[in-house]
Motif scaffolding. Structure first.
Motif, PDB file in Angstrom:
ATOM      1  N   GLY A  26      22.968  40.221  24.474  1.00 21.71           N
ATOM      2  CA  GLY A  26      23.493  38.908  24.122  1.00 21.71           C
ATOM      3  C   GLY A  26      23.186  37.793  25.095  1.00 21.71           C
ATOM      4  N   TRP A  27      22.377  38.081  26.133  1.00 20.94           N
ATOM      5  CA  TRP A  27      22.161  37.060  27.164  1.00 20.94           C
ATOM      6  C   TRP A  27      21.439  35.832  26.633  1.00 20.94           C
ATOM      7  N   THR A  28      20.603  35.996  25.635  1.00 19.90           N
ATOM      8  CA  THR A  28      19.789  34.866  25.162  1.00 19.90           C
ATOM      9  C   THR A  28      20.637  33.792  24.479  1.00 19.90           C
ATOM     10  N   THR A  29      21.837  34.172  24.011  1.00 14.12           N
ATOM     11  CA  THR A  29      22.716  33.196  23.339  1.00 14.12           C
ATOM     12  C   THR A  29      24.017  32.974  24.101  1.00 14.12           C
ATOM     13  N   ARG A  30      24.185  33.647  25.232  1.00 11.92           N
ATOM     14  CA  ARG A  30      25.429  33.509  26.003  1.00 11.92           C
ATOM     15  C   ARG A  30      25.392  32.219  26.805  1.00 11.92           C
ATOM     16  N   GLY A  31      26.541  31.504  26.801  1.00 13.04           N
ATOM     17  CA  GLY A  31      26.636  30.262  27.563  1.00 13.04           C
ATOM     18  C   GLY A  31      27.878  29.494  27.163  1.00 13.04           C
ATOM     19  N   ARG A  32      28.176  28.440  27.898  1.00 14.99           N
ATOM     20  CA  ARG A  32      29.374  27.633  27.670  1.00 14.99           C
ATOM     21  C   ARG A  32      29.053  26.303  27.003  1.00 14.99           C
ATOM     22  N   ASP A  33      27.864  26.164  26.461  1.00  9.38           N
ATOM     23  CA  ASP A  33      27.462  24.886  25.854  1.00  9.38           C
ATOM     24  C   ASP A  33      28.392  24.492  24.705  1.00  9.38           C
ATOM     25  N   ALA A  34      28.566  25.376  23.748  1.00  9.21           N
ATOM     26  CA  ALA A  34      29.372  25.057  22.566  1.00  9.21           C
ATOM     27  C   ALA A  34      30.837  24.878  22.929  1.00  9.21           C
ATOM     28  N   ALA A  35      31.351  25.743  23.827  1.00  7.48           N
ATOM     29  CA  ALA A  35      32.770  25.691  24.179  1.00  7.48           C
ATOM     30  C   ALA A  35      33.128  24.416  24.929  1.00  7.48           C
ATOM     31  N   THR A  36      32.202  23.887  25.695  1.00  6.86           N
ATOM     32  CA  THR A  36      32.485  22.695  26.495  1.00  6.86           C
ATOM     33  C   THR A  36      31.965  21.413  25.860  1.00  6.86           C
ATOM     34  N   GLY A  37      31.053  21.570  24.894  1.00  6.68           N
ATOM     35  CA  GLY A  37      30.409  20.392  24.323  1.00  6.68           C
ATOM     36  C   GLY A  37      29.412  19.765  25.274  1.00  6.68           C
ATOM     37  N   LYS A  38      29.048  20.503  26.334  1.00  5.13           N
ATOM     38  CA  LYS A  38      28.084  20.018  27.331  1.00  5.13           C
ATOM     39  C   LYS A  38      26.853  20.900  27.283  1.00  5.13           C
TER      40      LYS A  38
END
Length: 364
Positions: A26-38
């Motif tokens: 899942g690393w290729t789609t893991r991140g906080r972009d959507a959750a933070t809007g940043k």
């Protein structure tokens, strides 16, 4: 300023640099972009951390630090075995607020000043890659050789991909407005180096060294404190030294039980990177009493161009032959070789009856 690497670019950059790595599911789609809007990016550098814990992958990828600081806590995780783990391709909670004066220095690839909150702050999570390196940071726990080697390669891979220099590599302690101390600790060794205290300056220097070579390059692993080579060179036959010109001594025999590839039939007696200590014993015939032959070591590059001259020693003529012992001690940089040159200052030819060089040479 660059767009963050896509998964395929991560793989290509790390593979080219010789980084051993695994991919966490899942690393290729893991991140906080959507959750933070940043959105993560554009990126300006690589920020380095130590975990201050053990077996930290689960926290970095899944559980996070707290509800206020959820995972992922880095883009990559580097355990003791030196096999990098790709954790997240998107925004990660690793940098927090970076002092603007420090961040601006990273962007400009200039020396990083002490972080000063009064200059303003930048959200480092938006603009910096983050790696968490497994270490307690207590000055006792060691970064392993394999771990540090991957650490250097990893940072070089990011820099090479984006066209950055080692000046784009920073530590959390160099940006944090909260006084974070990471990364810190003791390194087991790297290349020829034995145990040393980690510093960001040293990491940047090691990254810069990699970037000066092709991505496929690997540092020599022979440590500098190993037994030195013994060099014992001389002349098979005497020769005539004309007046008024600097002339290299061309050694024509190597007097050792186990010749070690040192130059013979050549003016070069040692090649860098190296350090050496020894002496040169000289005997001249036909040097008029009171006249002088000057002796000096000179550095040349691999193309044969003179790069540096060292201090002159003088042999003064005496009745019945002239003798001298000249000390040889120096550190020689990579890509340089050392010769001994003579200048006959008398008006007549002088016979170089004997020239015997003995030295101990340490590589590196």
């Amino acid at each position: 300023m660059s767009a963050p690497m896509a998964p395929a670019e991560w793989r290509a950059a790390l593979t080219a640099e010789g980084v051993r790595y695994t991919e966490l599911e899942g690393w290729t789609t893991r991140g906080r972009d959507a959750a933070t809007g940043k959105k993560f990016g554009p990126v300006y550098g690589s920020l380095n951390h130590h975990t201050a814990g053990t077996n930290s992958l689960h926290a970095i990828a899944y559980s996070g630090q707290s509800s206020a600081v959820p995972a992922p806590l880095a883009h990559t995780y580097l355990p003791k075995n030196g096999v990098l783990v790709l954790v997240a391709a998107g925004r990660a909670n690793h940098a927090g607020l970076a002092a603007k004066n420090s961040f601006d220095a990273i962007v400009a690839e200039r020396p990083i000043p002490k972080p000063d909150k009064s200059t303003g702050t930048v959200d480092g999570n938006d603009a910096l890659y983050g790696v968490e390196v497994e270490n307690l940071g207590n000055g006792v726990d060691l970064y392993t050789r394999a771990q540090y080697d991957t650490w250097v390669r990893y940072n070089a891979a990011l820099c090479r991909h984006h066209g950055w220099s080692g000046g784009s590599v920073a530590g959390h302690l160099e940006t944090s407005v909260e006084g974070k101390p990471d990364p810190a600790g003791i390194v087991e060794g790297y290349g020829r180096r034995g145990r040393f205290t980690f510093t960001m300056a040293q990491l940047r220097a090691d990254v810069a060294e990699r970037l000066a070579h092709p991505a496929s390059w690997s540092p020599s692993t022979q440590e500098t404190d190993t037994v030195p080579d013994y060099v014992n060179l001389g002349l098979v036959h005497s020769y005539q030294l004309a007046p008024g010109l600097w002339d290299d001594i061309e050694f024509t025999t190597e007097w050792t039980d186990e010749p070690d590839g040192h130059a013979t039939n050549s003016p070069t007696f040692v090649k860098g990177a190296a350090r050496f200590t020894g002496s040169l014993s000289l005997r001249f015939e036909g040097l008029p009493k009171g006249e002088v032959v000057q002796v000096r070591m000179s550095e040349y590059d691999d193309a044969g161009a003179l790069k540096a001259d060292h201090p002159i020693h003088e042999v003064i003529g005496t009745a019945g032959g002239s003798y001298a012992i000249v000390p040889l001690t120096k550190r020689l940089a990579a890509g340089r070789n050392m010769r001994v040159r003579l200048l006959n200052q008398s008006d007549d030819q002088v016979e170089v009856a004997s020239a015997v060089l003995t030295a101990l040479v340490w590589e590196g």
